[in-house]
Design an enzyme around this catalytic site. Structure first.
Site, PDB file in Angstrom:
ATOM      1  N   GLU A 192       0.840  -1.196   0.000  1.00 55.84           N
ATOM      2  CA  GLU A 192       0.000   0.000   0.000  1.00 55.84           C
ATOM      3  C   GLU A 192       0.876   1.248   0.000  1.00 55.84           C
ATOM      4  O   GLU A 192       1.507   1.575   1.013  1.00 55.84           O
ATOM      5  CB  GLU A 192      -0.914   0.012   1.225  1.00 55.84           C
ATOM      6  CG  GLU A 192      -1.759   1.273   1.334  1.00 55.84           C
ATOM      7  CD  GLU A 192      -2.478   1.425   2.666  1.00 55.84           C
ATOM      8  OE1 GLU A 192      -2.868   2.556   2.990  1.00 55.84           O
ATOM      9  OE2 GLU A 192      -2.639   0.419   3.390  1.00 55.84           O
TER      10      GLU A 192
ATOM     11  N   ARG B 229       0.153  10.336  -0.078  1.00 57.52           N
ATOM     12  CA  ARG B 229       0.408  11.445   0.842  1.00 57.52           C
ATOM     13  C   ARG B 229       1.571  12.322   0.403  1.00 57.52           C
ATOM     14  O   ARG B 229       1.889  13.309   1.061  1.00 57.52           O
ATOM     15  CB  ARG B 229       0.711  10.909   2.250  1.00 57.52           C
ATOM     16  CG  ARG B 229      -0.407  10.098   2.870  1.00 57.52           C
ATOM     17  CD  ARG B 229      -0.022   9.613   4.257  1.00 57.52           C
ATOM     18  NE  ARG B 229      -0.972   8.618   4.762  1.00 57.52           N
ATOM     19  CZ  ARG B 229      -0.826   7.959   5.894  1.00 57.52           C
ATOM     20  NH1 ARG B 229       0.237   8.197   6.647  1.00 57.52           N
ATOM     21  NH2 ARG B 229      -1.724   7.072   6.282  1.00 57.52           N
TER      22      ARG B 229
ATOM     23  N   LYS C 242     -11.142  -1.925   6.210  1.00 59.16           N
ATOM     24  CA  LYS C 242     -10.040  -1.393   7.001  1.00 59.16           C
ATOM     25  C   LYS C 242     -10.626  -0.730   8.250  1.00 59.16           C
ATOM     26  O   LYS C 242     -11.527   0.108   8.147  1.00 59.16           O
ATOM     27  CB  LYS C 242      -9.273  -0.363   6.159  1.00 59.16           C
ATOM     28  CG  LYS C 242      -8.279   0.489   6.935  1.00 59.16           C
ATOM     29  CD  LYS C 242      -7.659   1.512   5.993  1.00 59.16           C
ATOM     30  CE  LYS C 242      -6.805   2.520   6.748  1.00 59.16           C
ATOM     31  NZ  LYS C 242      -6.133   3.457   5.844  1.00 59.16           N
TER      32      LYS C 242
END
Length: 217
Positions: free
Chosen positions: A49, A53, A137
């Site tokens: 993953e 960002r 999640k």
């Protein structure tokens, strides 16, 4: 350990059940992407993953998708349909979102990208389930109740599997992975920034191998 064959478009459950840990990766330099991915795969972790960002995140996803065929690269911090589309164009095969909206769910469905939607409440779980998502999640996991919350959810939501992310370490991962409704955990400790800066890929491989060997309930 031989890894099982995956379809070109893995399902959310396949993403979560592949290994005990999904690394949450923050990349600030494109040059780190490929060696990091290779080091993680060498340790037995291939679901990667890469969080959206940083300005170079999409370029890093593209580099991994093109140059590390044994990796299954995904995009984290997917917050909009546009994020999902950009990630898919870069080569992401799964997406992870910090929360859930129907527009993100529909975009990922239409793109054929497996989505792990972020949830922190029962209402959010129910909304995601209404749209067909049962591999979720739990975020931010430790701040939102940790193992006690997951134990409480196992009654009303015993058909849901979770990937707790947020505050997960090599130490508390074991307690979470022992729970029957936890398929895997997400954590950044197996892709430490200081190891990347030092080019210490052997350390990353060692951490990945330790994570891949964690027992699950």
């Amino acid at each position: 350990m031989a890894l099982k064959e995956l379809s070109a478009r893995p399902t959310p459950r396949e993403v979560m059940e592949d290994a005990p840990v999904i690394p949450v990766i923050v990349l600030n330099e494109v040059a780190h992407a490929v060696p990091l991915a290779r080091a993680l795969v060498a340790g037995g972790i291939r679901m990667l993953e890469v969080t959206l960002r940083t300005p170079v995140a999409l370029a890093c996803i593209e580099a991994i998708a093109k140059e590390v065929p044994d990796a299954v690269v995904g995009a984290g911090t997917v917050r909009s349909a546009a994020d999902a589309q950009a990630a898919a164009l870069a080569g992401a095969r799964f997406a992870v979102s910090p929360g859930y909206t129907r527009s993100v769910g529909k975009a990922c469905h239409d793109l054929g990208v497996a989505l792990l939607p972020g949830v922190a409440t029962g209402s959010e779980i129910m909304l995601a389930q209404e749209d067909g998502y049962t591999a979720l999640k739990f975020f931010p996991a430790m701040q939102a109740g940790g193992a006690p919350m997951l134990k409480a959810w196992n009654g009303p939501f015993n058909d849901v599997r979770f990937c707790p992310t947020g505050g997960i370490t090599g130490q508390n991962a074991r307690e979470l992975l022992a729970l029957p409704n936890v398929a895997c955990v997400g954590g950044s400790w197996i892709a430490p920034v200081d190891a990347m800066l030092a080019g210490d890929w052997a350390r990353v491989t060692r951490l990945a191998a330790e994570a891949a060997a964690l027992p699950r309930g």
